[in-house]
Design an enzyme around this catalytic site. Structure first.
Site, short mmCIF file in Angstrom:
data_model
loop_
_atom_site.label_atom_id
_atom_site.label_comp_id
_atom_site.label_asym_id
_atom_site.label_seq_id
_atom_site.Cartn_x
_atom_site.Cartn_y
_atom_site.Cartn_z
N ASP A 180 0.89 -1.15 0.00
CA ASP A 180 0.00 0.00 0.00
C ASP A 180 0.93 1.21 0.00
O ASP A 180 1.70 1.40 0.95
CB ASP A 180 -0.85 0.03 1.27
CG ASP A 180 -2.01 -0.96 1.24
OD1 ASP A 180 -1.98 -1.86 0.38
OD2 ASP A 180 -2.92 -0.84 2.08
N HIS A 238 4.79 -7.18 0.21
CA HIS A 238 4.46 -8.45 -0.44
C HIS A 238 5.20 -8.58 -1.76
O HIS A 238 5.61 -7.59 -2.36
CB HIS A 238 2.95 -8.52 -0.67
CG HIS A 238 2.13 -8.44 0.59
ND1 HIS A 238 1.34 -9.46 1.02
CD2 HIS A 238 2.01 -7.45 1.53
CE1 HIS A 238 0.75 -9.12 2.17
NE2 HIS A 238 1.14 -7.89 2.49
N SER A 325 8.77 4.66 4.89
CA SER A 325 9.75 3.75 4.31
C SER A 325 9.48 3.60 2.81
O SER A 325 8.47 4.09 2.31
CB SER A 325 9.70 2.39 5.01
OG SER A 325 8.36 2.02 5.29
#
Length: 371
Positions: A180, A238, A325
């Site tokens: 996301d 992911h 990040s």
């Protein structure tokens, strides 16, 4: 449009702002726009000048405008005080060598102290106001809020299995978002450094560090994308491809903000920040280099896979502790074709808000044995 016309529009907005900020909010932030409108070059160029370029309405405000891919709406990124503080330290403190060293020490100290604070049991009191400030969807979180023992536990929370479905799960040639995030996609590293990454010392070899410096050449002319995670985002990442995890390596470094305005300065944020290199060998995308980069307030980068593990698209392979990040993905030349809307936004220096599992591109290559 030419440069003078852009300046005239920005000047007009600035004059409006001096009389009524709400009017500018309605023009730049509040309006719903379609994807086609947001992709018009004049629109995104002017928007970029207003929000992240040389002309900034409200100096030092560090405002960021992104386009939500699911709605087509332009959104202003909500930013907490510590982020604005870090950005101001970076710009105001980088004028001399002594000030730069002092800013580095202060940012690292802030990151360590904030990490300790959010690992303490008392930090649970910060969870409800964080949810409220960022309007997070509690329904998609796997565990009940009251189960979290610290703020950091909540920060790298897991989501329910069906919260982030993978687009076209039967098609391994479809590249999906690994986070996301606010996404920037470029056809080549050269294009990325021309339009977005302005660090004077940035290079693929420097980004990959000593362990993978010898492989940098294979990514010359290859595609690159940047997953920037803001603090309010789901912070587990992911796999964007099907493949096998290669030898991973950690590189110690700084904790600079990965805010776009930091990336667009002479400082090589990606090449100086703490990071972990995770190669993914894919029969459909070649060796994909996932560079997981910690930023301001991020004290740890955790991977939840081991060398030799097979991963599927959308499968978790790690998470970041508290802070902002970034993950930089590197692809070999001629492998990836990005979705057109992402390329258009990238060329206009407009980040696109995407979610885990959302399709972002395709592979051009025929399958080959994993090396």
């Amino acid at each position: 449009m030419n440069a003078k016309a852009e300046v005239d529009i920005v000047t007009h907005l600035a004059v409006c702002a001096s009389q009524d900020w709400a009017r500018v909010d309605r023009i730049v932030v509040g309006n719903f726009v379609t994807a086609s409108q947001a992709q018009r070059k004049w629109y995104t160029k002017v928007l970029n000048k207003v929000s992240t370029g040389d002309y900034r309405l409200g100096a030092n405000s560090a405002n960021i405008i992104v386009q939500n891919r699911m709605t087509g709406q332009l959104e202003e990124e909500k930013m907490q005080v510590y982020v604005r503080l870090g950005i101001r330290l970076l710009y105001k403190g980088w004028k001399g060598r002594m000030e730069g060293a002092r800013a580095r020490r202060l940012l690292k100290s802030l990151s360590i102290k904030q990490g300790m604070k959010y690992d303490s049991p008392d930090s649970v009191r910060d969870i409800p106001p964080f949810i409220e400030f960022h309007k997070l969807n509690k329904e998609e979180i796997l565990r009940p809020i009251e189960d979290f023992k610290t703020f950091n536990e909540f920060f790298y929370r897991e989501l329910k299995p069906d919260a982030r479905p993978v687009e076209k799960p039967e098609d391994p040639y479809r590249l999906v978002s690994g986070a996301d995030c606010r996404l920037m996609a470029f056809e080549s590293v050269t294009e990325a450094t021309k339009l977005w990454i302005k660090g004077r010392e940035f290079s693929v070899a420097r980004l990959l560090g000593d362990a993978y410096r010898s492989e940098a050449e294979r990514y010359n002319g290859g595609a690159l994308c940047i997953f920037r995670l803001a603090p309010q985002d789901y912070h587990r990442f992911h796999s964007p491809v099907d493949g096998v995890i290669g030898p991973m390596t950690y590189i110690a470094g700084e904790y600079y903000t990965v805010n776009p305005q930091a990336i667009r300065t002479a400082l090589d944020v990606y090449g100086e920040n703490a990071r972990k290199i995770v190669p993914i060998d894919s029969p459909y995308f070649g060796r994909v280099m996932a560079v997981c980069i910690g930023a301001m307030m991020v004290g740890s980068i955790k991977t939840t896979v081991n060398e030799g593990d097979t991963v599927k698209r959308g499968q978790e392979f790690g998470y970041f502790a508290f802070g902002g990040s970034t993950i930089v993905l590197l692809f070999e030349r001629g492998v990836v074709e990005w979705d057109e809307d992402l390329l258009i936004n990238g060329r206009a220096c407009l980040e696109t808000l995407v979610r885990v599992g959302m399709g972002i591109g395709r592979s051009h290559r025929a399958p080959s044995p994993v090396s």
